[in-house]
Enzyme design. Structure first.
Site, PDB file in Angstrom:
ATOM      1  N   LYS A  85      24.023  79.753  18.634  1.00 35.60           N
ATOM      2  CA  LYS A  85      22.602  79.840  17.948  1.00 35.60           C
ATOM      3  C   LYS A  85      22.792  79.883  16.465  1.00 35.60           C
ATOM      4  O   LYS A  85      21.865  79.283  15.857  1.00 35.60           O
ATOM      5  CB  LYS A  85      22.154  81.431  18.381  1.00 35.60           C
ATOM      6  CG  LYS A  85      22.936  82.419  18.239  1.00 35.60           C
ATOM      7  CD  LYS A  85      22.192  83.769  18.927  1.00 35.60           C
ATOM      8  CE  LYS A  85      22.823  85.146  18.512  1.00 35.60           C
ATOM      9  NZ  LYS A  85      24.378  85.066  18.788  1.00 35.60           N
ATOM     10  N   ARG A 143      18.581  92.808  17.760  1.00 41.37           N
ATOM     11  CA  ARG A 143      19.814  92.934  18.709  1.00 41.37           C
ATOM     12  C   ARG A 143      19.533  94.171  19.625  1.00 41.37           C
ATOM     13  O   ARG A 143      20.313  94.239  20.371  1.00 41.37           O
ATOM     14  CB  ARG A 143      21.198  92.872  18.177  1.00 41.37           C
ATOM     15  CG  ARG A 143      22.074  91.777  18.077  1.00 41.37           C
ATOM     16  CD  ARG A 143      23.280  91.890  17.344  1.00 41.37           C
ATOM     17  NE  ARG A 143      24.401  91.265  17.589  1.00 41.37           N
ATOM     18  CZ  ARG A 143      24.964  90.407  17.040  1.00 41.37           C
ATOM     19  NH1 ARG A 143      24.223  89.982  16.092  1.00 41.37           N
ATOM     20  NH2 ARG A 143      25.899  89.591  17.290  1.00 41.37           N
ATOM     21  N   ARG A 160      37.869  84.922  12.820  1.00 37.17           N
ATOM     22  CA  ARG A 160      37.178  86.132  12.674  1.00 37.17           C
ATOM     23  C   ARG A 160      37.930  87.199  13.514  1.00 37.17           C
ATOM     24  O   ARG A 160      38.295  86.944  14.747  1.00 37.17           O
ATOM     25  CB  ARG A 160      35.800  86.202  13.194  1.00 37.17           C
ATOM     26  CG  ARG A 160      34.728  85.645  11.981  1.00 37.17           C
ATOM     27  CD  ARG A 160      33.562  85.453  12.619  1.00 37.17           C
ATOM     28  NE  ARG A 160      32.751  86.342  13.273  1.00 37.17           N
ATOM     29  CZ  ARG A 160      31.611  86.290  13.826  1.00 37.17           C
ATOM     30  NH1 ARG A 160      30.698  85.378  13.607  1.00 37.17           N
ATOM     31  NH2 ARG A 160      31.118  87.603  14.635  1.00 37.17           N
ATOM     32  N   ARG A 219      32.288  92.824  22.821  1.00 34.37           N
ATOM     33  CA  ARG A 219      30.817  92.478  22.250  1.00 34.37           C
ATOM     34  C   ARG A 219      29.987  91.741  23.333  1.00 34.37           C
ATOM     35  O   ARG A 219      28.631  91.937  23.270  1.00 34.37           O
ATOM     36  CB  ARG A 219      31.214  91.105  21.258  1.00 34.37           C
ATOM     37  CG  ARG A 219      31.959  91.642  19.924  1.00 34.37           C
ATOM     38  CD  ARG A 219      32.382  90.568  19.135  1.00 34.37           C
ATOM     39  NE  ARG A 219      31.314  89.817  18.650  1.00 34.37           N
ATOM     40  CZ  ARG A 219      31.688  88.464  18.284  1.00 34.37           C
ATOM     41  NH1 ARG A 219      33.072  88.017  18.291  1.00 34.37           N
ATOM     42  NH2 ARG A 219      30.770  87.792  17.683  1.00 34.37           N
ATOM     43  N   ARG A 247      36.742  79.573  17.823  1.00 32.68           N
ATOM     44  CA  ARG A 247      36.096  79.397  16.597  1.00 32.68           C
ATOM     45  C   ARG A 247      36.877  79.655  15.315  1.00 32.68           C
ATOM     46  O   ARG A 247      37.879  80.686  15.422  1.00 32.68           O
ATOM     47  CB  ARG A 247      34.846  80.347  16.553  1.00 32.68           C
ATOM     48  CG  ARG A 247      34.202  80.249  15.413  1.00 32.68           C
ATOM     49  CD  ARG A 247      32.609  80.849  15.617  1.00 32.68           C
ATOM     50  NE  ARG A 247      32.532  82.240  15.907  1.00 32.68           N
ATOM     51  CZ  ARG A 247      31.612  82.851  16.050  1.00 32.68           C
ATOM     52  NH1 ARG A 247      30.487  82.222  16.182  1.00 32.68           N
ATOM     53  NH2 ARG A 247      31.560  84.324  16.234  1.00 32.68           N
TER      54      ARG A 247
HETATM   55  P1  AMP Z   1      27.592  87.848  14.709  1.00 27.78           P
HETATM   56  O1  AMP Z   1      28.084  87.300  13.438  1.00 27.78           O
HETATM   57  O2  AMP Z   1      25.945  87.785  14.782  1.00 27.78           O
HETATM   58  O3  AMP Z   1      28.134  87.843  16.015  1.00 27.78           O
HETATM   59  O4  AMP Z   1      27.594  89.650  14.123  1.00 27.78           O
HETATM   60  C1  AMP Z   1      28.973  89.903  13.894  1.00 27.78           C
HETATM   61  C2  AMP Z   1      28.687  91.826  14.074  1.00 27.78           C
HETATM   62  O5  AMP Z   1      27.767  92.152  12.836  1.00 27.78           O
HETATM   63  C3  AMP Z   1      28.356  92.210  15.439  1.00 27.78           C
HETATM   64  O6  AMP Z   1      29.200  92.194  16.509  1.00 27.78           O
HETATM   65  C4  AMP Z   1      27.776  93.589  14.859  1.00 27.78           C
HETATM   66  O7  AMP Z   1      28.730  94.447  14.692  1.00 27.78           O
HETATM   67  C5  AMP Z   1      27.268  93.184  13.302  1.00 27.78           C
HETATM   68  N1  AMP Z   1      25.636  92.843  13.604  1.00 27.78           N
HETATM   69  C6  AMP Z   1      25.337  91.630  13.185  1.00 27.78           C
HETATM   70  N2  AMP Z   1      23.979  91.551  13.532  1.00 27.78           N
HETATM   71  C7  AMP Z   1      23.595  92.840  14.060  1.00 27.78           C
HETATM   72  C8  AMP Z   1      22.312  93.404  14.301  1.00 27.78           C
HETATM   73  N3  AMP Z   1      21.254  92.876  14.223  1.00 27.78           N
HETATM   74  N4  AMP Z   1      22.361  94.695  14.661  1.00 27.78           N
HETATM   75  C9  AMP Z   1      23.804  95.423  14.704  1.00 27.78           C
HETATM   76  N5  AMP Z   1      24.691  94.971  14.470  1.00 27.78           N
HETATM   77  C10 AMP Z   1      24.833  93.846  14.033  1.00 27.78           C
END
Ligand code: AMP
Length: 218
Positions: free
Chosen positions: A13, A88, A160, A171, A127
């Site tokens: 996404k 989320r 990452r 996750r 990734r």
């Molecule tokens: P992402 O890069 O979107 O996969 O986000 C990486 C990490 O950031 C997630 O596993 C969460 O720990 C935190 N995170 C990102 N967006 C949110 C959100 N909207 N609500 C809560 N935690 C978030």
């Protein structure tokens, strides 16, 4: 254009949101990117978020809602934005809805991107990203020209910490429990569109553009 990209981690996404953002010159707001930058810079926000992120858990709603409110108040978001990785949870979605309503705005579409669980795990564990310029690659599907080196800035690519296999499972279960309910939430609001995220990046993007065109958004 006010869009939300919904879907499990690793579904692509962020990549699709980025393509739409640069095509239509709208800002892409990725809460994950903002949090990672805060962690890198060791700000108070970063220190608070780091433990949750490393464990594959969500950062508390109040923190991410604060981040998004601040971003959406910036003039650059006045004509539209793409949200990647936010909301989320249902409370985050409710806050976003209330915020937009208070400005007389609403979301145009929520794009729910999906691929098989097996594929998500492959995409996440392969990734690699550039810690300097944030460019994203994949060891099999979007490899850099020189292994381990960023095509864009020459930086050394890294995985990452939350893309390691152990954290990926955590996750995905957090996604199932806390984020997947948003699919029904937005379906009931009549703004949900489904996007098949399987196949090559360009292929998915063609489907996405067709969808946006059909909805009168592109
Ligand atoms: P992402 O890069 O979107 O996969 O986000 C990486 C990490 O950031 C997630 O596993 C969460 O720990 C935190 N995170 C990102 N967006 C949110 C959100 N909207 N609500 C809560 N935690 C978030």
């Amino acid at each position: 254009m006010r869009l939300v990209f919904l879907g499990p981690p690793g579904v692509g996404k962020g990549t699709q949101a980025e393509l739409v953002a640069s095509r239509f010159h709208h800002p892409k707001i990725s809460t994950g990117d903002i949090l990672r930058e805060a962690v890198r810079n060791k700000t108070a926000l970063g220190l608070q978020a780091k433990a949750c992120m490393d464990a594959g858990k969500l950062v508390p709603d109040a923190i991410v809602i604060g981040i998004v409110k601040e971003k959406l108040a910036e003039p650059v978001c006045a004509n539209g934005f793409l949200l990647d990785g936010f909301p989320r949870t249902v409370p985050q979605a409710q806050e976003l809805g209330a915020l937009l309503e208070s400005k007389g705005l609403r979301l145009d579409r929520v794009i729910n991107v999906s691929v098989s669980r097996e594929e998500v795990v492959r995409r996440l564990t392969g990734r690699r990203s550039c810690p300097k310029c944030q460019a994203v690659f994949h060891v099999d599907f979007a490899p850099p020209q020189k292994a381990g080196i960023c095509d864009r800035c020459g930086g050394e690519l890294a995985q990452r910490s939350d893309d390691r296999k152990e954290t990926v499972e955590a996750r995905l279960s957090v996604y199932e429990q806390q984020t997947a309910p948003l699919i029904e939430y937005y379906r009931q609001q009549g703004v949900l569109s489904e996007l098949d995220g399987s196949g090559r990046i360009e292929e998915v993007n063609r489907r996405l553009m067709a969808l946006l065109t059909a909805k009168g958004l592109a």
